[in-house]
Design an enzyme around this catalytic site. Structure first.
Site, mmCIF file in Angstrom:
data_model
loop_
_atom_site.group_PDB
_atom_site.id
_atom_site.type_symbol
_atom_site.label_atom_id
_atom_site.label_comp_id
_atom_site.label_asym_id
_atom_site.label_seq_id
_atom_site.Cartn_x
_atom_site.Cartn_y
_atom_site.Cartn_z
ATOM 1 N N CYS A 1 -37.979 -56.845 10.545
ATOM 2 C CA CYS A 1 -38.099 -58.282 10.282
ATOM 3 C C CYS A 1 -37.290 -58.721 9.076
ATOM 4 O O CYS A 1 -37.064 -59.907 8.884
ATOM 5 C CB CYS A 1 -39.564 -58.656 10.084
ATOM 6 S SG CYS A 1 -40.277 -57.831 8.665
ATOM 7 N N LYS B 1 -55.430 -51.701 15.511
ATOM 8 C CA LYS B 1 -54.895 -51.878 16.858
ATOM 9 C C LYS B 1 -53.374 -51.686 16.773
ATOM 10 O O LYS B 1 -52.625 -52.600 16.429
ATOM 11 C CB LYS B 1 -55.237 -53.270 17.398
ATOM 12 C CG LYS B 1 -54.878 -53.465 18.874
ATOM 13 C CD LYS B 1 -53.526 -54.121 18.971
ATOM 14 C CE LYS B 1 -53.079 -54.176 20.429
ATOM 15 N NZ LYS B 1 -51.638 -53.898 20.571
ATOM 16 N N GLU C 1 -34.253 -64.425 15.593
ATOM 17 C CA GLU C 1 -33.957 -63.016 15.323
ATOM 18 C C GLU C 1 -33.409 -62.333 16.570
ATOM 19 O O GLU C 1 -34.047 -62.351 17.621
ATOM 20 C CB GLU C 1 -35.222 -62.281 14.894
ATOM 21 C CG GLU C 1 -35.660 -62.554 13.474
ATOM 22 C CD GLU C 1 -36.892 -61.753 13.123
ATOM 23 O OE1 GLU C 1 -36.838 -60.960 12.169
ATOM 24 O OE2 GLU C 1 -37.931 -61.922 13.779
ATOM 25 N N GLU D 1 -47.774 -61.292 8.307
ATOM 26 C CA GLU D 1 -46.363 -61.041 8.028
ATOM 27 C C GLU D 1 -45.626 -61.257 9.333
ATOM 28 O O GLU D 1 -45.707 -60.444 10.250
ATOM 29 C CB GLU D 1 -46.177 -59.618 7.496
ATOM 30 C CG GLU D 1 -44.816 -59.393 6.867
ATOM 31 C CD GLU D 1 -43.852 -58.723 7.812
ATOM 32 O OE1 GLU D 1 -42.996 -59.453 8.368
ATOM 33 O OE2 GLU D 1 -43.944 -57.503 8.007
#
Length: 531
Positions: A335, A226, A432, A301
């Site tokens: 990331c 996906k 972030e 993750e």
């Protein structure tokens, strides 16, 4: 357990992911001649890619290219221009269930194929990815926006996982255990877990797929992918090449569209035995909760908040170069990007000046233009997030050393930015930013730097710059992170384990450790061996 993935925040990740349906906010296209030329070039490129067979606009189920059953589509945009590249199916639960069934059927045979044969198919897939690296790089730039050179680099990086796991396919070893009784023989088998649901982000539309699908196929699993609705075209192109490599129909399936429906179907199915996901921590927690009903294996993750610690004894040139690479790759949209640049007070002013000068040389523009190192942010939501973080920091006393506003190119381009006098309580230090903004924080002692670095729920990547070997060992061991770069800003490689601790995830991807995430251990006891 119902999941509400639609509308989740954009991935703040080596890759934050959006579980939106892929519709970009309405944005006005620039009317400049350059923009019109870029648009025409992009349209011409899309036409060439379609002619080559790499620009697919249907999902893949059971080896067949299919539309959504209800005929609905979602538009895929070029983030640099806002133009529609093509439309892809807006799929949901019915298509996902069929993809799962197809993967389950294929698993019955693929899992029994010899490791050598699986290795040959994966190697052929790798060869095809490399032979088409320019076209795949163009496709990544077209739908994701990163500079073409960087996009082609992603193809090489992504393909490396297929090559590596084509070799690891032949190294899934078991064990013989010395038995406590003379008439017993004990051994351990490693067997593929089964059908895998792979949910991947927009910021690395090829590499995040190959990093998951490579080890899955290598050990005999089959997959339902996906991809992000923002960048599905690279996934579809990679799937096309997997078919050309002889990977059997049904072993690789691709569905996209209604994210919450697709996610629910993957979680609820008893045939899906594992979920692997790269994305936000918030969505990762939903996946953990949803996977509980069927007790699936999980690899997650998740988000990061990477500290980059520059000590007084660091080589300033090395620190500037490494921090620049760690912060501004993919316009800060990874990331493992340095989210907090923590600089010791004795070198702070010198580093800030040299770093700002280096950042000032970064070239912003459409990824197809020569010399560009910074592309657009993925969409308006990402741009607004960056602006809100910068405004919060300024309101609390931070200073703009460079940049700090939307770029004159318009749309979602943002100036590479350096901020000084940033404090740990500011939003940009706590979460972030996922954009081209480098906040500089001061520290006095090594102990203070370690405390500042670890003062977060995240634990994915960290960086330190120092010339002191003893300090290197002390600090790397004290940092609560899954990856640590020492005097280096680019640490990702297919041969080393990638993953985080704390709320940055579970499991590891890449390396010899990554294939274990797709295997089950089976202990076998043979009795009556003396008769």
């Amino acid at each position: 357990m119902a999941m509400r993935m639609a509308g989740a925040a954009a991935r703040s990740a080596s890759h934050r992911i959006s579980f939106s349906t892929g519709h970009l906010p309405s944005m006005r296209a620039s009317s400049s001649p350059l923009s019109r030329q870029i648009t025409m070039d992009a349209q011409s490129l899309a036409a060439r890619l379609k002619t080559s067979g790499l620009l697919r606009s249907q999902g893949l189920i059971g080896g067949k290219w299919v539309d959504a059953y209800d005929g609905k589509t979602v538009k895929v945009h070029n983030p640099a221009t806002g133009e529609v590249i093509t439309e892809v199916p807006c799929m949901g639960s019915r298509e996902t269930k069929d993809a799962i069934s197809s993967a389950n059927d294929a698993f019955q045979s693929w899992s029994k194929v010899t490791a050598a044969e699986r290795s040959r198919h994966l190697r052929k897939w790798y060869d095809l990815l490399i032979s088409h690296k320019e076209e795949l790089g163009q496709l990544i730039t077209l739908e994701q926006g990163k500079p073409l050179k960087e996009a082609i680099g992603e193809v090489g990086y992504g393909a490396s996982f297929i090559e590596f796991f084509s070799e690891e396919a032949k190294r899934v070893y078991g064990d013989i255990i010395p038995a406590p009784l003379a008439d017993r023989r004990l051994f351990v088998l490693k067997q593929p877990v089964g059908v895998v649901g792979a949910i991947t982000p927009w910021n690395f539309p090829l590499a995040m797929i190959t990093r998951k699908v490579g080890p899955a196929l290598a050990c005999g699993c089959t997959v339902v992918i996906k991809p992000s609705e923002l960048t599905p075209l690279t996934a579809l192109a990679a799937a096309e090449l997997s078919l050309q490599a002889g990977i059997p129909p049904g072993a690789v399936n691709v569905v996209m569209g209604k994210a919450s429906d697709i996610g629910d179907s993957l979680l609820e199915s008893s045939q899906v035995r594992k979920i692997t996901f790269t994305g936000s921590t918030a969505v990762g927690k939903k996946l953990m909760a949803g996977a509980a009903a069927t007790v699936k294996k999980l690899s997650l993750e998740l988000g990061g908040n990477a500290p980059c610690i520059v000590f007084d004894d660091a080589d300033v040139d090395v620190a500037v170069k490494g921090t620049l690479a760690a912060k501004f790759r993919n316009s800060g949209q990874t990331c493992v990007c340095a989210n907090r640049v923590i600089v010791q007070e004795g070198i702070y002013e010198r580093f800030a000046t040299a770093f700002s000068k280096a950042v000032q040389n970064l070239q912003v523009g459409d990824g197809f233009s020569e010399g560009i190192t910074q592309g657009p942010l993925i969409n308006e939501a990402a741009l607004h997030k960056v602006e809100s973080f910068v405004e919060d920091a300024i309101s609390k006393g931070a200073k703009i050393l460079l940049g700090g506003r939307r770029h004159s190119l318009g749309r979602t381009f943002y100036e590479p930015t350096v901020m000084g006098d940033v404090k740990s309580d500011m939003l940009i230090s706590r979460e972030e930013v996922f954009g081209p903004v480098a906040p500089l924080l001061r520290f006095r002692t090594e102990e203070e730097a370690i405390h500042m670095a670890n003062d977060t729920n995240a634990g994915l990547a960290a960086y330190i710059f120092t010339s002191n070997v003893q300090r290197t060992w002390r600090v790397t061991e004290a940092l609560e992170y899954g990856l640590v770069g020492v005097n280096e800003g680019i640490v990702s490689t297919e041969v080393a384990p990638f993953g985080g601790v704390k709320q940055s995830g579970l499991g590891r991807e890449g390396s010899k450790y990554g294939i274990d995430e797709y295997l089950e251990l089976k202990y076998v006891c043979l009795g009556n061996m003396e008769h």
